[in-house]
Design a protein around this motif. Structure first.
Motif, PDB file in Angstrom:
ATOM      1  N   PHE A  49      -9.791   3.918  -4.898  1.00  9.96           N
ATOM      2  CA  PHE A  49      -9.117   3.289  -3.763  1.00  9.96           C
ATOM      3  C   PHE A  49      -7.687   2.926  -4.143  1.00  9.96           C
ATOM      4  CE2 PHE A  49     -10.750  -0.260  -6.145  1.00  9.96           C
ATOM      5  CZ  PHE A  49      -9.758  -1.223  -6.039  1.00  9.96           C
ATOM      6  N   TYR A  50      -6.883   2.709  -3.127  1.00 10.52           N
ATOM      7  CA  TYR A  50      -5.507   2.266  -3.324  1.00 10.52           C
ATOM      8  C   TYR A  50      -5.068   1.503  -2.077  1.00 10.52           C
ATOM      9  CZ  TYR A  50      -4.215   6.256  -0.346  1.00 10.52           C
ATOM     10  OH  TYR A  50      -4.098   7.140   0.698  1.00 10.52           O
ATOM     11  N   THR A  51      -4.012   0.718  -2.197  1.00  6.74           N
ATOM     12  CA  THR A  51      -3.459  -0.045  -1.087  1.00  6.74           C
ATOM     13  C   THR A  51      -2.025   0.406  -0.839  1.00  6.74           C
ATOM     14  OG1 THR A  51      -4.814  -1.962  -1.674  1.00  6.74           O
ATOM     15  CG2 THR A  51      -2.939  -2.362  -0.210  1.00  6.74           C
ATOM     16  N   SER A  52      -1.693   0.628   0.426  1.00 11.81           N
ATOM     17  CA  SER A  52      -0.359   1.129   0.770  1.00 11.81           C
ATOM     18  C   SER A  52       0.225   0.342   1.935  1.00 11.81           C
ATOM     19  CB  SER A  52      -0.415   2.619   1.113  1.00 11.81           C
ATOM     20  OG  SER A  52      -1.353   2.857   2.147  1.00 11.81           O
ATOM     21  N   LYS A  53       1.541   0.410   2.047  1.00  8.22           N
ATOM     22  CA  LYS A  53       2.286  -0.314   3.078  1.00  8.22           C
ATOM     23  C   LYS A  53       2.892   0.691   4.056  1.00  8.22           C
ATOM     24  CE  LYS A  53       6.130  -3.614   3.457  1.00  8.22           C
ATOM     25  NZ  LYS A  53       7.171  -4.353   2.671  1.00  8.22           N
ATOM     26  N   HIS A  54       2.730   0.416   5.359  1.00  7.96           N
ATOM     27  CA  HIS A  54       3.237   1.323   6.392  1.00  7.96           C
ATOM     28  C   HIS A  54       4.081   0.543   7.402  1.00  7.96           C
ATOM     29  CE1 HIS A  54       0.360   4.513   5.146  1.00  7.96           C
ATOM     30  NE2 HIS A  54      -0.398   3.470   4.834  1.00  7.96           N
ATOM     31  N   HIS A  55       5.110   1.203   7.888  1.00  8.21           N
ATOM     32  CA  HIS A  55       5.948   0.621   8.943  1.00  8.21           C
ATOM     33  C   HIS A  55       5.634   1.349  10.249  1.00  8.21           C
ATOM     34  CE1 HIS A  55       8.514  -1.754   6.223  1.00  8.21           C
ATOM     35  NE2 HIS A  55       8.335  -0.749   5.371  1.00  8.21           N
ATOM     36  N   LYS A  56       5.030   0.638  11.184  1.00  5.70           N
ATOM     37  CA  LYS A  56       4.671   1.241  12.473  1.00  5.70           C
ATOM     38  C   LYS A  56       5.913   1.370  13.358  1.00  5.70           C
ATOM     39  CE  LYS A  56       0.703  -0.033  14.236  1.00  5.70           C
ATOM     40  NZ  LYS A  56      -0.402  -0.850  14.779  1.00  5.70           N
ATOM     41  N   GLU A  57       5.813   2.254  14.358  1.00  4.81           N
ATOM     42  CA  GLU A  57       6.942   2.472  15.257  1.00  4.81           C
ATOM     43  C   GLU A  57       7.325   1.200  16.003  1.00  4.81           C
ATOM     44  OE1 GLU A  57       6.160   5.708  17.837  1.00  4.81           O
ATOM     45  OE2 GLU A  57       6.051   7.213  16.237  1.00  4.81           O
ATOM     46  N   SER A  58       6.377   0.296  16.184  1.00  5.52           N
ATOM     47  CA  SER A  58       6.661  -0.967  16.870  1.00  5.52           C
ATOM     48  C   SER A  58       7.494  -1.910  16.008  1.00  5.52           C
ATOM     49  CB  SER A  58       5.348  -1.642  17.255  1.00  5.52           C
ATOM     50  OG  SER A  58       4.588  -1.940  16.085  1.00  5.52           O
ATOM     51  N   GLY A  59       7.643  -1.554  14.720  1.00  5.11           N
ATOM     52  CA  GLY A  59       8.403  -2.397  13.803  1.00  5.11           C
ATOM     53  C   GLY A  59       7.534  -3.300  12.951  1.00  5.11           C
TER      54      GLY A  59
END
Length: 418
Positions: A110-120
């Motif tokens: 497993f791993y943990t990641s950070k995402h930036h959604k289009e909504s900000g």
């Protein structure tokens, strides 16, 4: 020839049967896997998490509709991703290494990641990779399950910020304590100054916290030498403030021509009440117990007055104890104090201590040290030089305490009559 043909036919027949059985077994396993994957896909459609199935090289074969809600994608976006490598659609830089580890170990990763959604907004995702093995025990497919852990991550960040704030505050408090310790050390008598009055002496002061509510005090006036150990109510900063007040009041009283220990303690009791106010709470909280001796250098007579404190006189292997009154300085309006008088000789050792040493818990039974072991220890070491005595007393205390928390401030002084 007929036998050869028959033999070859038999071998061919067995080969066809073996291949059929092997393929049937493989087909059965594949069918079972497909049924499991079908069940998984049915379940995956109904959950909020994102489920992606890839081949062992990471080529996307199937995506559930949970990705629409989690990442804000459309069904068209899902269709475009089918057939592409998951490493090309993910922003996690080390994904290929995780896939390789999953294939090599055949265990979940497993791993943990950070995402930036289009909504900000920011989306934190924990992804679990689970390998699916074929009939040969090799990785055939990999199931990726993305779980939204943004709430958990926000809590972790909040806790991290709070931890940083607490560490900062703790450092500030510790710095304040250390500064208070320097102030206390500057106000109370130094070892060098004490040596100028009592040539052979030791003074042990072990605070429970950085600063101490116990202190030792001395004064020299004409042909008389005064020495006291004082235990102020509480420890830490409140106790440290009381030590400064007590030290200053004792100096003032001696300068105002109060001479005998009983006079000095009676006046100390009155001045504490005046200095700190007369409320009931103040009397209870702002109090102290102490032992005070006055040594006449001409006659070698010692006068002693104390409250809940004793003085020990050791001559050879004999110990005499003179007990203080069962009163407390600053606690009530009227106190009755008694004064002891005894004659000292050159070579005698005089000891006084607060209750921190006997009350310390430790040993294999986690019991208090108590007073008799202190008296026995002092008899055994009284003929040693005062430096050695201090070392033994401190080492005995530390060995007894061990890993147990120190319960109170510790103060003990010893002087040899010369």
């Amino acid at each position: 020839i007929m036998m050869i043909i028959f033999g070859l036919g038999t071998i061919f027949t067995w080969f066809v049967i073996f291949s059929f059985l092997k393929n049937r077994k493989k087909n059965t396993l594949l069918k079972a896997q497909n049924e499991e994957l079908e069940k998984l896909s049915i379940v995956a459609k109904e959950i909020d998490s994102t489920v992606i199935i890839t081949g062992k090289t990471g080529v996307i074969e199937w995506i559930n509709e949970g990705i629409i809600e989690m990442y804000g994608l459309s069904k068209l976006d899902i269709t475009k991703r089918i057939g592409t490598k998951i490493t090309e659609t993910s922003n996690y830089q080390s994904l290929q290494a995780v896939i390789n580890e999953c294939v090599f170990t055949k265990k979940s990763c497993f791993y943990t990641s950070k995402h930036h959604k289009e909504s900000g907004s920011i989306l934190w995702v924990q992804t679990t990779l689970t390998p699916i093995l074929d009939q040969n025990g090799e990785v055939n497919k990999i199931v990726f399950i993305d779980t939204n852990v943004s709430a958990v991550k926000k809590s972790e960040i909040k806790l991290s910020v709070q931890k940083h704030l607490l560490e900062t505050k703790n450092n500030q408090i510790t710095d304040s304590f250390n500064y208070a310790k320097r102030i206390q050390q500057a106000v109370l008598p130094s070892d060098q100054t004490l040596s100028s009055v009592w040539q052979e002496h030791f003074a042990l002061l072990n605070p429970k916290d950085i600063v101490s509510g116990d202190f030792y005090w001395f004064y020299e006036k004409n042909n008389k030498k005064y020495l006291a150990v004082v235990d102020c109510t509480g420890h830490g900063v409140p106790g440290a403030f009381m030590t400064i007040i007590g030290n200053n009041l004792l100096n003032e009283i001696l300068q105002d021509n109060f001479n005998t220990p009983v006079e000095i303690l009676q006046e100390l009791h009155i001045r504490i009440e005046i200095r700190l106010g007369g409320s009931i709470k103040a009397k209870v909280m702002d109090s102290m117990d102490l032992g005070l001796i006055c040594f006449d250098t001409n006659t070698k007579e010692i006068l002693f007055t104390g409250t809940h404190t004793s003085v020990y006189l050791i001559r050879g292997r004999s110990l005499s104890e003179f007990k203080g009154s069962k009163e407390t300085i600053g606690f009530k309006n009227q106190i009755k104090l008694k004064m002891h008088s005894f004659q000292a000789k050159s070579g005698d050792m005089i000891y006084m201590h607060t209750d921190g040493y006997p009350d310390q818990k430790g040993g294999h039974r986690n019991k208090k040290f108590y007073y008799q072991p202190i008296r026995d220890m002092l008899i055994n070491i009284s003929q040693e030089n005062v430096t050695k005595q201090k070392e033994v007393i401190d080492a005995t205390f530390q060995d007894w305490k061990g890993m147990t928390e120190q319960t109170d401030d510790v103060c003990m002084v010893g002087v040899r009559i010369v």
